[in-house]
Design an enzyme around this catalytic site. Structure first.
Site, PDB file in Angstrom:
ATOM      1  N   ASP A   1     -22.421  -5.688  38.366  1.00  0.00           N
ATOM      2  CA  ASP A   1     -23.847  -5.489  38.055  1.00  0.00           C
ATOM      3  C   ASP A   1     -24.026  -4.177  37.308  1.00  0.00           C
ATOM      4  OD1 ASP A   1     -26.530  -5.986  37.896  1.00  0.00           O
ATOM      5  OD2 ASP A   1     -26.978  -5.605  39.997  1.00  0.00           O
ATOM      6  N   LYS A   2     -25.212  -4.061  36.721  1.00  0.00           N
ATOM      7  CA  LYS A   2     -25.605  -2.839  36.018  1.00  0.00           C
ATOM      8  C   LYS A   2     -26.922  -2.389  36.616  1.00  0.00           C
ATOM      9  CE  LYS A   2     -28.629  -2.709  33.285  1.00  0.00           C
ATOM     10  NZ  LYS A   2     -29.877  -2.239  32.667  1.00  0.00           N
ATOM     11  N   HIS A   3     -27.118  -1.075  36.712  1.00  0.00           N
ATOM     12  CA  HIS A   3     -28.429  -0.590  37.155  1.00  0.00           C
ATOM     13  C   HIS A   3     -28.844   0.555  36.254  1.00  0.00           C
ATOM     14  CE1 HIS A   3     -31.726   0.104  39.921  1.00  0.00           C
ATOM     15  NE2 HIS A   3     -31.474   1.396  39.813  1.00  0.00           N
ATOM     16  N   SER A   4     -30.123   0.560  35.902  1.00  0.00           N
ATOM     17  CA  SER A   4     -30.615   1.643  35.055  1.00  0.00           C
ATOM     18  C   SER A   4     -31.619   2.458  35.851  1.00  0.00           C
ATOM     19  CB  SER A   4     -31.278   1.025  33.819  1.00  0.00           C
ATOM     20  OG  SER A   4     -32.292   1.856  33.343  1.00  0.00           O
TER      21      SER A   4
ATOM     22  N   THR B   1     -37.697  -5.287  35.018  1.00  0.00           N
ATOM     23  CA  THR B   1     -37.115  -6.558  34.580  1.00  0.00           C
ATOM     24  C   THR B   1     -37.839  -7.768  35.196  1.00  0.00           C
ATOM     25  OG1 THR B   1     -35.021  -5.466  34.241  1.00  0.00           O
ATOM     26  CG2 THR B   1     -34.917  -7.834  34.497  1.00  0.00           C
TER      27      THR B   1
ATOM     28  N   ARG C   1     -40.911   8.783  51.424  1.00  0.00           N
ATOM     29  CA  ARG C   1     -40.553   9.812  50.421  1.00  0.00           C
ATOM     30  C   ARG C   1     -41.608   9.891  49.332  1.00  0.00           C
ATOM     31  NH1 ARG C   1     -35.604   7.586  48.058  1.00  0.00           N
ATOM     32  NH2 ARG C   1     -35.688   9.332  46.636  1.00  0.00           N
TER      33      ARG C   1
ATOM     34  N   SER D   1     -30.564   5.500  48.032  1.00  0.00           N
ATOM     35  CA  SER D   1     -31.585   4.461  47.881  1.00  0.00           C
ATOM     36  C   SER D   1     -31.129   3.402  46.870  1.00  0.00           C
ATOM     37  CB  SER D   1     -32.888   5.137  47.431  1.00  0.00           C
ATOM     38  OG  SER D   1     -33.828   4.190  47.005  1.00  0.00           O
TER      39      SER D   1
ATOM     40  N   LYS E   1     -29.067  -0.737  47.892  1.00  0.00           N
ATOM     41  CA  LYS E   1     -29.499  -2.057  47.401  1.00  0.00           C
ATOM     42  C   LYS E   1     -28.405  -2.695  46.545  1.00  0.00           C
ATOM     43  CE  LYS E   1     -33.142   0.237  46.151  1.00  0.00           C
ATOM     44  NZ  LYS E   1     -34.396   0.917  45.865  1.00  0.00           N
ATOM     45  N   LYS E   2     -27.780  -1.900  45.686  1.00  0.00           N
ATOM     46  CA  LYS E   2     -26.761  -2.471  44.788  1.00  0.00           C
ATOM     47  C   LYS E   2     -25.523  -2.904  45.578  1.00  0.00           C
ATOM     48  CE  LYS E   2     -28.859  -2.900  41.379  1.00  0.00           C
ATOM     49  NZ  LYS E   2     -28.966  -4.123  40.578  1.00  0.00           N
TER      50      LYS E   2
HETATM   51  N1  URA Z   1     -35.115   4.108  42.411  1.00  0.00           N
HETATM   52  C1  URA Z   1     -34.782   3.747  43.667  1.00  0.00           C
HETATM   53  O1  URA Z   1     -34.493   2.608  43.963  1.00  0.00           O
HETATM   54  N2  URA Z   1     -34.781   4.730  44.621  1.00  0.00           N
HETATM   55  C2  URA Z   1     -35.070   6.011  44.365  1.00  0.00           C
HETATM   56  O2  URA Z   1     -35.023   6.828  45.263  1.00  0.00           O
HETATM   57  C3  URA Z   1     -35.428   6.358  43.053  1.00  0.00           C
HETATM   58  C4  URA Z   1     -35.437   5.365  42.082  1.00  0.00           C
END
Ligand code: URA
Length: 435
Positions: A80-83, A120, A168, A183, A187-188
């Site tokens: 996967d890719k995350h931006s 997205t 937060r 964070s 999830k990833k």
């Molecule tokens: N995106 C996230 O999922 N978590 C953060 O803390 C900041 C950006």
């Protein structure tokens, strides 16, 4: 018995936190025995004192394990890719299909727009019928048959992050590198990945305010993810201007389809997309060299295979079966589509990319309050690039608006976000790779 205040005191006094204590704390976040006050005090202590690599890794894994994690039985690597988020960033839509066409599996769990950045999921919802929340069975089937499925985060994925993030958000503790890293990665990593590539944005539209902080975040994410067993690289890329020609929802989807169909390819977008795709191919061992990766990627673009993968994913998730040919018929169109022009002569010297993003939000393409309904048809197109020479009356963007009033507001915002001067400027798309 676990006493949250004793745990918080340790972080406040800069003493090391044990794996078991971190797990107890996150367990309490999930079952409600840890209070909001504990979470906010802990986040503030981390904000000031940071975390060691072991602490960050243990926090990430505990948050990941607070919910379901995906497991796969497939004949290729899971990637996967995350931006970190930006304007006109449609890479996910193209990269997922291209990597899927190259034999990788991409179970991409994406988010909605946040602040000035697009999301997205919002973009995909421009496609009539596309279901961003399929059940697990369909999600897995789409990943298996297409090589990619892009969907939204369900409440069962890293629920501890959801609670911590919302606290937060209102306690001035978002901008903490350890907390952001945990964070994002909780999830990833719950996606059950072998390989991850992070696109960390730098510049006026980036989430991190300075180059140094973007590097710090990139290094932190790479260290934690590799420590947790997922081969990860971060690429620092430019966000001083829109990445694509367009910024919005339906208009970005149109640009992504036209890119995959080789009809309209923005060179800056192409460069970032190819770099991220190459990283995924090399780290998953599918190709042995950068040249081989580029050949493979160009192959799936030129043969139309990547577009086929995209079309199949859209159709399996509820969209029209002829979307890739007839996208113009299906995507919503704004009432007003009109260009705006430069008011002076010179060089496009700088852009306030956050203002550009906010002009899309102002048009109705993003949310002002959580849960707001968005207008998928609006946004900006043909956005001028940094460094371009403009004359009076050179078009600098085409605004897609629902009415005259929102058109006029967007016009003012865009004109004041773009600074025309006489300085020649160099632009680049890729700054640095962190391994
Ligand atoms: N995106 C996230 O999922 N978590 C953060 O803390 C900041 C950006």
């Amino acid at each position: 018995m676990f006493i949250p205040q004793e745990f918080i005191k340790k972080k406040r006094d800069n003493l090391p936190l044990k794996k078991e204590e971190i797990e107890e704390f996150i367990k309490g976040v999930s079952d409600g025995t840890v209070a909001n006050e504990h979470i906010s005090a802990f986040a503030m202590a981390v904000y000031f004192n940071g975390m060691s690599l072991d602490e960050k890794t243990n926090l990430t894994l505990a948050m990941k394990n607070s919910g379901n994690t995906l497991s796969w039985d497939l004949d290729g690597p899971i990637v996967d890719k995350h931006s970190t988020g930006g304007i006109g960033d449609i890479v996910s839509l193209m990269l997922g299909s291209m990597l899927g066409a190259c034999g990788l599996y991409v179970p991409m769990i994406s988010g909605r727009g946040l602040g000035h950045t697009g999301g997205t999921l919002d973009k995909l919802e421009s496609i009539p019928g596309y279901n961003v929340f399929p059940d697990d069975k369909l999600f897995k089937q789409v990943v298996k048959e297409c090589g990619v499925a892009i969907i939204g985060q369900t409440s069962s994925l890293a629920p501890a992050d959801k609670r911590i993030y919302s606290i937060r958000d209102v306690t001035a503790t978002v901008e903490s590198v350890p907390m952001i890293s945990a964070s994002i990665l909780s999830k990833k990593l719950a996606e059950g990945l072998d390989v991850l590539v992070m696109d960390v944005k730098v510049g006026s539209g980036a989430f991190m305010p300075t180059y140094e902080l973007s590097v710090e975040l990139a290094k932190s994410i790479v260290e934690i993810a590799n420590n947790a067993g997922v081969k990860t690289e971060a690429i620092l890329t430019d966000m001083n201007q829109s990445l694509a020609y367009s910024a919005g929802n339906a208009i970005e989807v149109q640009e992504a389809v036209e890119y995959l169909a080789n009809k309209r390819v923005n060179p800056r977008l192409h460069s970032v997309n190819m770099k991220l795709c190459t990283s995924a191919l090399l780290n998953s061992g599918i190709t042995k060299s950068e040249d081989e990766a580029i050949d493979k990627l160009e192959g799936v673009l030129n043969s139309g295979k990547a577009l086929e993968v995209f079309a199949k994913m859209v159709n399996m998730l509820g969209g029209p079966s002829d979307f890739s040919e007839n996208y113009e018929k299906y995507l919503p169109k704004a009432n007003i589509i009109r260009s705006i022009f430069s008011e002076s002569t010179g060089i496009v010297e700088s852009m306030d990319a956050i203002s550009l993003g906010m002009s899309v939000v102002g048009l109705g393409g993003g949310r002002v309050r959580p849960g707001d309904k968005i207008d998928h048809s609006v946004g900006l197109e043909n956005i001028i690039n940094l460094g371009n020479q403009v004359e009076k009356d050179t078009p600098i963007a085409t605004i897609h608006a629902k009415d005259e009033q929102s058109f006029e507001i967007a016009k003012k915002r865009v004109l004041s976000a773009i600074k025309i001067g006489d300085k020649k400027i160099e632009t680049k798309e890729i700054y640095e790779v962190i391994r």
